[in-house]
Design a protein around this motif. Structure first.
Motif, PDB file in Angstrom:
ATOM      1  N   PHE A  97       2.933  -4.216   7.304  1.00  0.00           N
ATOM      2  CA  PHE A  97       2.202  -5.523   7.625  1.00  0.00           C
ATOM      3  C   PHE A  97       2.704  -6.411   9.009  1.00  0.00           C
ATOM      4  O   PHE A  97       1.968  -6.589   9.700  1.00  0.00           O
ATOM      5  N   SER A 115       0.841  -6.555  12.436  1.00  0.00           N
ATOM      6  CA  SER A 115       0.784  -7.757  12.982  1.00  0.00           C
ATOM      7  C   SER A 115       1.408  -8.044  14.504  1.00  0.00           C
ATOM      8  O   SER A 115       0.813  -8.496  15.272  1.00  0.00           O
ATOM      9  N   TYR A 160     -14.673  -3.710   4.931  1.00  0.00           N
ATOM     10  CA  TYR A 160     -13.611  -4.535   5.589  1.00  0.00           C
ATOM     11  C   TYR A 160     -13.374  -4.432   7.164  1.00  0.00           C
ATOM     12  O   TYR A 160     -13.157  -5.039   7.751  1.00  0.00           O
ATOM     13  N   SER A 174     -14.011  -7.265   9.968  1.00  0.00           N
ATOM     14  CA  SER A 174     -12.837  -7.681  10.986  1.00  0.00           C
ATOM     15  C   SER A 174     -13.395  -7.343  12.418  1.00  0.00           C
ATOM     16  O   SER A 174     -12.810  -8.297  13.318  1.00  0.00           O
ATOM     17  N   TYR A 209     -14.120 -14.426   5.373  1.00  0.00           N
ATOM     18  CA  TYR A 209     -13.234 -13.406   4.972  1.00  0.00           C
ATOM     19  C   TYR A 209     -13.094 -13.583   3.123  1.00  0.00           C
ATOM     20  O   TYR A 209     -13.197 -12.663   2.409  1.00  0.00           O
ATOM     21  N   ILE A 213      -5.809  -8.950   2.368  1.00  0.00           N
ATOM     22  CA  ILE A 213      -4.574  -8.967   3.278  1.00  0.00           C
ATOM     23  C   ILE A 213      -3.417  -9.194   2.557  1.00  0.00           C
ATOM     24  O   ILE A 213      -3.223  -9.673   1.146  1.00  0.00           O
ATOM     25  N   ASP A 238      -5.513  -4.448   3.014  1.00  0.00           N
ATOM     26  CA  ASP A 238      -6.116  -4.600   4.180  1.00  0.00           C
ATOM     27  C   ASP A 238      -5.633  -5.186   5.153  1.00  0.00           C
ATOM     28  O   ASP A 238      -4.776  -5.994   5.429  1.00  0.00           O
ATOM     29  N   TYR A 239      -5.510  -4.209   6.416  1.00  0.00           N
ATOM     30  CA  TYR A 239      -4.775  -4.473   7.512  1.00  0.00           C
ATOM     31  C   TYR A 239      -5.693  -5.158   8.601  1.00  0.00           C
ATOM     32  O   TYR A 239      -5.112  -5.678   9.501  1.00  0.00           O
ATOM     33  N   LEU A 270      -5.764  -8.469   9.768  1.00  0.00           N
ATOM     34  CA  LEU A 270      -4.480  -9.079  10.440  1.00  0.00           C
ATOM     35  C   LEU A 270      -4.857  -9.322  11.761  1.00  0.00           C
ATOM     36  O   LEU A 270      -4.138 -10.125  12.508  1.00  0.00           O
TER      37      LEU A 270
END
Length: 446
Positions: A96, A100, A190, A194, A388, A399, A403-404, A407
């Motif tokens: 994560f 990010s 998802y 995003s 979201y 997140i 879920d990436y 980010l």
């Protein structure tokens, strides 16, 4: 453009697609992200020094990882969990931070790299459309998709692929749920939300028609995915932004938005006769299969289970809580369905204390959003967060769990903290610190 940043943009854009290709339990694309992270490790250190938001963000992830480690280690010691499930969550937590950081550094390098992500997202959508039963090459596209998951050890993925094949062969367009190259429609949803938020951000910031085009394509794909929570979240994001953002003639915008929302609501409930000819589309029904939605009961059960076991919830404890709530409500779904609420699932992974840390995370996000000088972006980020939550309130991913892609949206917050001139100055300062460090090391070595 620098080749390494092009590769990074590609890796971030294809997240969750090539899950079949692994070394051990780590997919190739995730492993490559780790490699790029270590290549850019000096940049990561400097980011921690100059970016207070990112520094606090990493601290929150580390705190959650520590809580999870203690809980999993305890379960392993008492024999309720294999040891590999103690260290694998640590690697996920690290991923994560890596994801990010890579997106944040990509944004700082320039919008041209974000455009690569947007372009690949367009290719993903084209792949998805060509797989729909209305496409003349849907069968061939499904065979290509099977290559992505043929060795995936998941009975559910195999069932999803079989179902897609049945709908394509039978031409059941009203029942087919668009998933594209992803394992299932939920993963696609998802990605879609995003990507929708990313394109809206870029459109607000740069006013280019290409992003507006992508927003329209994404919304059409969302309709074909028949994911009601996704459509609700995207509609809320668009109408919410237009309603609250500071525009000229704002009063007339609000009138138009209210009327548009009413028309859209009526259209959804009458779409069965117009678009689907009385078919079994999920869009035209409030709940699946004509039954009342059991999700609220699942949410209550899950939160009750976590609250009853604040230091960590085992499968056995969860089943006990399920049986207790079943005796109260009498709905059999409680006994075997997962919570279907991403935020509540935090307690499953990080104990009850995870909720407390999550409150600090929300506080961090809102505090920094309010410091953004561009008021339109302030509205965008707040609406995007609510959107979201709307979407994830009906599914299990979230997140800092699984879920990436969202980010990316969160990392746009520190990128947007100042106006254009200040942002450029910060980027120059960031690059200067990197070059200064390199020069210092070279001089020291000499």
């Amino acid at each position: 453009m620098k080749l390494k940043f092009i590769f990074i943009a590609i890796l971030l854009a294809i997240d969750q697609i090539f899950i079949r290709f692994k070394i051990g339990f780590i997919s190739f694309d995730r492993l490559l992200e780790f490699i790029f992270f270590f290549i850019l490790f000096k940049d990561f250190v400097f980011e921690l020094k100059v970016n207070s938001f990112f520094r606090k963000w990493c601290r929150i992830i580390v705190c959650l990882a520590a809580i999870q480690l203690l809980f999993k280690l305890y379960l392993s010691i008492i024999g309720e969990l294999e040891f590999q499930f103690v260290y694998t969550p640590l690697i996920k937590s690290f991923s994560f931070i890596v994801f990010s950081f890579l997106f944040l550094i990509l944004a700082k390098e320039g919008v041209k790299y974000l455009n690569i992500i947007v372009l690949i997202h367009l290719f993903i959508l084209v792949f998805a459309f060509l797989q729909h039963p209305l496409s003349p090459i849907a069968d061939q596209m499904l065979e290509i998709k099977k290559l992505l998951y043929v060795s995936a050890e998941s009975e559910r993925i195999a069932q999803d692929l079989k179902r897609e094949g049945t709908y394509i062969t039978g031409g059941y367009g009203d029942r087919f749920r668009l998933a594209g190259p992803f394992a299932n429609t939920i993963n696609f949803s998802y990605f879609a939300f995003s990507s929708f938020a990313l394109n809206l951000f870029l459109f607000i910031k740069y006013k280019r028609k290409q992003y507006l085009f992508l927003l329209i394509v994404l919304f059409i794909a969302s309709i074909l995915s028949q994911t009601r929570s996704l459509l609700l979240a995207e509609s809320f994001l668009i109408f919410g932004y237009l309603f609250f953002a500071p525009f000229k003639k704002h009063f007339f915008y609000k009138i138009a938005i209210v009327l548009g929302a009413l028309i859209l609501s009526l259209s959804i409930y009458t779409a069965g006769d117009v678009l689907f000819k009385g078919g079994s589309s999920r869009i035209t029904s409030i709940s699946a299969n004509g039954h009342s939605d059991s999700r609220p009961l699942l949410w209550i059960t899950a939160f009750y289970a976590v609250a009853s076991n604040p230091f960590g919830l085992t499968q056995a404890n969860y089943q006990i809580a399920r049986e207790e709530m079943f005796r109260i409500f009498g709905n059999p779904d409680i006994l075997y369905l997962w919570p279907h609420n991403g935020a509540i699932n935090i307690g499953f992974h990080y104990t009850f204390f995870g909720y407390i840390i999550f409150v600090f995370l929300v506080s961090l996000l809102l505090k920094n959003i309010n410091n953004i000088e561009n008021k339109k972006l302030v509205i965008f980020f707040k609406i995007a967060l609510i959107g979201y939550v709307i979407h994830t309130s009906f599914h299990n991913n979230f997140i800092l769990e699984s879920d990436y892609t969202f980010l990316m949206i969160l990392m746009l917050i520190p990128f947007s903290l100042n106006n254009e001139k200040s942002a450029r100055d910060n980027v120059l300062k960031w690059k200067y610190l990197r070059s200064s460090s390199t020069t210092h090391l070279t001089t020291k070595e000499s």
